[in-house]
Design a protein around this motif. Structure first.
Motif, PDB file in Angstrom:
ATOM      1  N   GLN A   9       0.814  -1.197   0.000  1.00  0.00           N
ATOM      2  CA  GLN A   9       0.000   0.000   0.000  1.00  0.00           C
ATOM      3  C   GLN A   9       0.859   1.263   0.000  1.00  0.00           C
ATOM      4  N   ASN A  10       0.235   2.337  -0.454  1.00  0.00           N
ATOM      5  CA  ASN A  10       0.820   3.665  -0.442  1.00  0.00           C
ATOM      6  C   ASN A  10       0.198   4.424   0.732  1.00  0.00           C
ATOM      7  N   ARG A  22      -0.678   8.285   1.901  1.00  0.00           N
ATOM      8  CA  ARG A  22      -0.755   9.652   1.396  1.00  0.00           C
ATOM      9  C   ARG A  22      -1.744  10.455   2.227  1.00  0.00           C
ATOM     10  N   ALA A  56      -3.039  -0.192  -4.971  1.00  0.00           N
ATOM     11  CA  ALA A  56      -2.414   0.226  -6.231  1.00  0.00           C
ATOM     12  C   ALA A  56      -3.347   1.074  -7.091  1.00  0.00           C
ATOM     13  N   ASP A 115      -5.332   3.337  -5.788  1.00  0.00           N
ATOM     14  CA  ASP A 115      -5.576   4.513  -4.950  1.00  0.00           C
ATOM     15  C   ASP A 115      -6.903   4.431  -4.197  1.00  0.00           C
ATOM     16  N   HIS A 121       4.454   4.916   9.806  1.00  0.00           N
ATOM     17  CA  HIS A 121       4.489   6.251   9.213  1.00  0.00           C
ATOM     18  C   HIS A 121       4.375   7.321  10.301  1.00  0.00           C
TER      19      HIS A 121
END
Length: 148
Positions: free
Chosen positions: A2-3, A5, A57, A59, A93
């Protein structure tokens, strides 16, 4: 993988959906009246809050975290994606941003209590009421180490 943001205004409906799904899966201790009142509050502030999202991927948000400085005010993961490292990635994070991180967890949410303890959070205190004065005891936690 995962990203992570920052949230955008368009993420609001998905964030509320994640909150609802996660609470339905993990907060069975809430009375129906309290659950409805909390959801009304959440619908009012969560979509506009500055959140960190874990996305796939494509979003699509899989989970989110609300930080207020070094205090993690919220961490919710879509239950369809529990156990895939999303919560761990969001906490990592947060720790990268704030080496000492604090949070509160509902005492009755045994799954969340175990999750935070596995990541190295330690108890710093307890409250008999939640932040809104409801009779849902909280455990106050702090982590000063990166998750394993």
């Amino acid at each position: 993988m995962q990203n992570i943001r920052p949230s955008r205004p368009a993420d609001g409906p998905r964030v509320v959906e994640i909150w609802r799904l996660a609470v339905d899966a993990t907060h069975g201790f809430l009375s129906p009246a309290d659950r409805a009142a909390i959801e009304d509050d959440v619908r009012g502030f969560l979509p506009a809050a500055p959140l960190w999202l874990a996305t796939d991927a494509d979003d699509v948000a899989l989970g989110f975290m609300l930080l207020d400085g070094a205090k993690m005010e919220a961490l919710f993961i879509d239950p369809a994606h529990h156990g895939r490292g999303i919560g761990r990635a969001l906490v990592a994070h947060a720790l990268a941003l704030h080496p000492v991180l604090e949070t509160d967890v509902n005492q009755q949410n045994a799954q969340a209590v175990r999750f935070y303890r596995r990541l190295g959070f330690t108890e710093t205190g307890r409250s008999t009421l939640d932040g809104q004065g409801r009779a849902y005891p909280l455990i106050h936690l702090r982590c000063t180490l990166a998750p394993q």
